[in-house]
Each structure stands twice: as structure tokens, then as C-alpha cells.
Design an enzyme around this catalytic site. Structure first.
Site, PDB file in Angstrom:
ATOM      1  NE  ARG A   1       0.928   1.231  -6.785  1.00 58.78           N
ATOM      2  CZ  ARG A   1       0.065   2.206  -6.475  1.00 58.78           C
ATOM      3  NH1 ARG A   1      -0.125   2.540  -5.207  1.00 58.78           N
ATOM      4  NH2 ARG A   1      -0.595   2.842  -7.421  1.00 58.78           N
TER       5      ARG A   1
ATOM      6  CE  LYS B   1      -2.358   1.792   0.118  1.00 56.45           C
ATOM      7  NZ  LYS B   1      -2.631   0.389  -0.243  1.00 56.45           N
TER       8      LYS B   1
END
Length: 337
Positions: free
Chosen positions: A314, A279
Site C-alpha cells: 500500500r 510513515k
């Protein structure tokens, strides 16, 4: 005044006799941080919390889709979209997706998360017909080849319905049932386990100006409300996974505050998932402009999460994550623990 309790998680064999196991994981704690919206935080012994809270926080989470939450679960990300921020277009054909899923399984993934709509910052909504066309052939192909659990990453009831019929086990909704009013009742109808994520706003605009009074407590309260909504539809707490939603309507400082406070979310009584992989805050702090170069930063955040008892990571980089987890566990709790 409402108090919130964040377990101060530790790992290792030198464990005091009064320590409590954290959500059935290898982490444990003897003290908690008592938080409130009005008073300064305090460190108190766990004995000063209620028995009800201690039971909720300490118990091993029930298995979902055959997954054992006593050890970290690796969820491999399989995007079948042309525009995902990290791997858009790389896996959007059934044969190719099956090869990637098999590779992730061999590398150590326990669960595959399949998504047909990018929810990166600025992404536009995809019609449900297109999302079904992207995901269902891939799900069917993987189900014919592999026996591992799968989740569908969608906000839409029609997509989830088609995916469940094709063979997925879990519905992973980044909106936490706030986007499509039909999704919660559908999951309850099928008795489908769900992952409810916190997001402030829609992907198109969520990063414009995110604001919280206290991001950790605000996200906790919203997730608690989402759990109550899901249970109102007929789902049980044992069927629910929660995710604080890093990057979904959060600044870098918000993301870091959530990571530091992750153990708070065990007070919801559900398995906890974290999706930090590749991210933007990892790009910025780790000085890694290319998404494929962010595995080290993603793994560092993942290990910090496991220390705090997070059950599911994840990730894009399955083999690197598996190796890091194996060494982290060996170094902190031993190979045979």
C-alpha cells in the site's frame, strides 16, 4: 506450549529440490524459525513442520477482485480527506481524484484504496455522513472512468455499505472489525472481500504508550482471532487479506520487529498486505521530515517485504515503487521468471 513457524525466505534460481514456494510468490524456503513464548527460537528444516501448515503457507492465494497474487500488487493510496498526514486535501474533489487515480493506474497501480477519514496518530473520528460525502462521489466518478479494482478504507458499516453500492470491491478496515460491530456482518452479506488490519487502540490515543509481550506473536494471535471472527460471519479465508498495521499502536522497535518477521503471517493462510509508505519510522530512520521525501525509505521497506512474500504494498509513490519492483525482480529472479 504453542509453536509459531516463520519461513526463512529466499529468492533466486539456485533453489534446492526440497524448497517450498512461499504463499505462491517468487520467494521460497527450506527452513523455518520455530518461535514460542517460553523457549528460545530454533532454526529447523521445513520437513519438521506439519503437512497442514506447509499447505497453508505454500499455496498461492486465491484471486481477490481479479488480483493475481503471484506477483506483488501495488495498492495506490487515494485520500479524500482534508487532514491526512501525507496528502490531506490534495485529492478531495471527484474530478481531481479521477485524474489522480488514472495517473496511478498508468504508473502501475493494480488497486486504488480510497479513504475519507484520516487514521493518523491523534486523528479524531469523522461522522459517517461526512465520510460518505467525501468518498462516494469519488468512487462513482472513478468507476465511470476506470475499470480497475477499488477498496474503501473505512471502519464503519454505513460507509462501507454506501461505498460497495457505489462500486468498490474490497473493504479495508484498519480496526479489523473491532470498531463497528455491524461491519463484519455487512461484508459477509455482500460477500465483500476484506482487509483486516491489526491496531492497538484508537487513532486518538494509539501512540501514547503501546505495549506488547512479544509484538510479532501478539499481532499474529490477534489477526488469527480476527480471521476466525470474519469466518464466523460467513466470509471465507480466501476473501481475507491481513495487515500487521505498522504505526497503529506501535513504536519504532515494534514496527521493525514486524518487518523482520513478516513471513510469519503466511501461517494465517491469507494474502498479506503491508502499509509502510511515508510513515513516521521512515521519517525518523531516514531523516526525512517531509512526507513527500520518504519514497526511498518506503520502497526499501517494500522490497524487504516482497522478499518475505508479502502480496500487496500500500503506497503513495506508485511509479517509484513499480520501477523498484521491476528492477528488484529482474535482479533476483530474472525478467522472464
Amino acid at each position: 506450549m504453542i509453536d509459531y513457524f516463520r519461513p526463512l525466505a529466499q529468492m533466486g534460481d539456485a533453489r534446492p529440490s526440497d524448497a517450498l514456494t512461499l504463499a505462491g510468490t517468487r520467494s521460497w524456503f527450506t527452513h523455518v524459525e520455530r518461535l514460542s513464548r517460553t523457549d528460545a527460537a530454533q532454526i529447523i528444516p521445513v520437513s519438521e513442520t506439519s503437512q497442514e501448515w506447509r499447505d497453508l503457507v505454500g499455496n498461492l492465494r486465491h484471486s481477490i477482485a481479479g488480483l493475481d497474487f503471484a506477483n506483488p500488487v501495488i495498492m495506490g493510496i487515494l485520500n479524500v480527506t482534508p487532514d491526512s498526514f501525507s496528502d490531506g486535501g490534495a485529492h478531495n474533489a471527484p474530478a481531481k481524484a479521477v485524474r489522480v487515480a488514472l495517473k496511478m493506474q498508468n504508473e502501475g497501480a493494480h488497486l486504488i484504496d480510497i479513504g475519507g477519514e484520516s487514521t493518523r496518530p491523534g486523528a479524531l473520528e469523522v461522522p459517517y455522513e461526512a465520510e460518505i460525502a467525501r468518498t462516494v462521489p469519488v468512487i462513482e466518478a472513478i468507476r465511470k472512468t476506470l475499470g480497475m479494482p477499488m477498496s474503501i478504507d473505512t471502519r464503519k458499516a454505513r460507509v462501507a455499505d454506501a461505498a460497495l453500492a457505489a462500486g468498490v470491491n474490497i473493504v479495508n478496515d484498519v480496526s479489523g472489525f473491532k470498531f463497528d460491530p455491524g461491519l463484519g456482518p455487512l461484508c459477509a452479506k455482500h460477500a465483500a472481500p476484506v482487509c483486516l488490519m491489526h491496531a492497538q487502540g484508537l487513532p486518538e490515543t494509539m501512540q501514547d504508550a503501546p505495549h506488547y509481550d512479544d509484538v510479532l506473536l501478539d499481532v499474529f494471535d490477534v489477526l488469527a482471532e480476527q480471521i476466525e471472527v470474519a469466518m464466523g460471519f460467513g466470509l471465507s479465508r480466501n476473501q481475507i487479506i491481513v495487515d500487521p498495521g505498522l504505526g497503529f499502536g506501535k513504536t519504532q522497535s515494534h514496527n521493525l520487529a514486524l518487518i523482520r518477521g513478516l513471513s510469519l503471517f503466511h501461517g494465517l493462510g491469507c494474502a498479506v498486505m503491508l502499509g509502510a509508505s511515508r510513515k513516521g519510522f521512515i521519517r525518523d530512520i531516514g531523516q526525512a521530515p517531509k512526507a513527500e521525501d520518504r519514497a526511498p525509505g518506503s520502497i526499501a521497506v517494500g522490497l524487504a517485504a516482497v522478499q518475505q512474500g508479502v502480496h500487496i504494498l500500500r503506497v503513495h509513490d506508485v511509479s517509484q515503487t513499480r520501477q523498484a519492483l521491476a528492477l528488484f525482480q529482474a535482479a533476483t529472479t530474472g525478467l522472464d521468471s
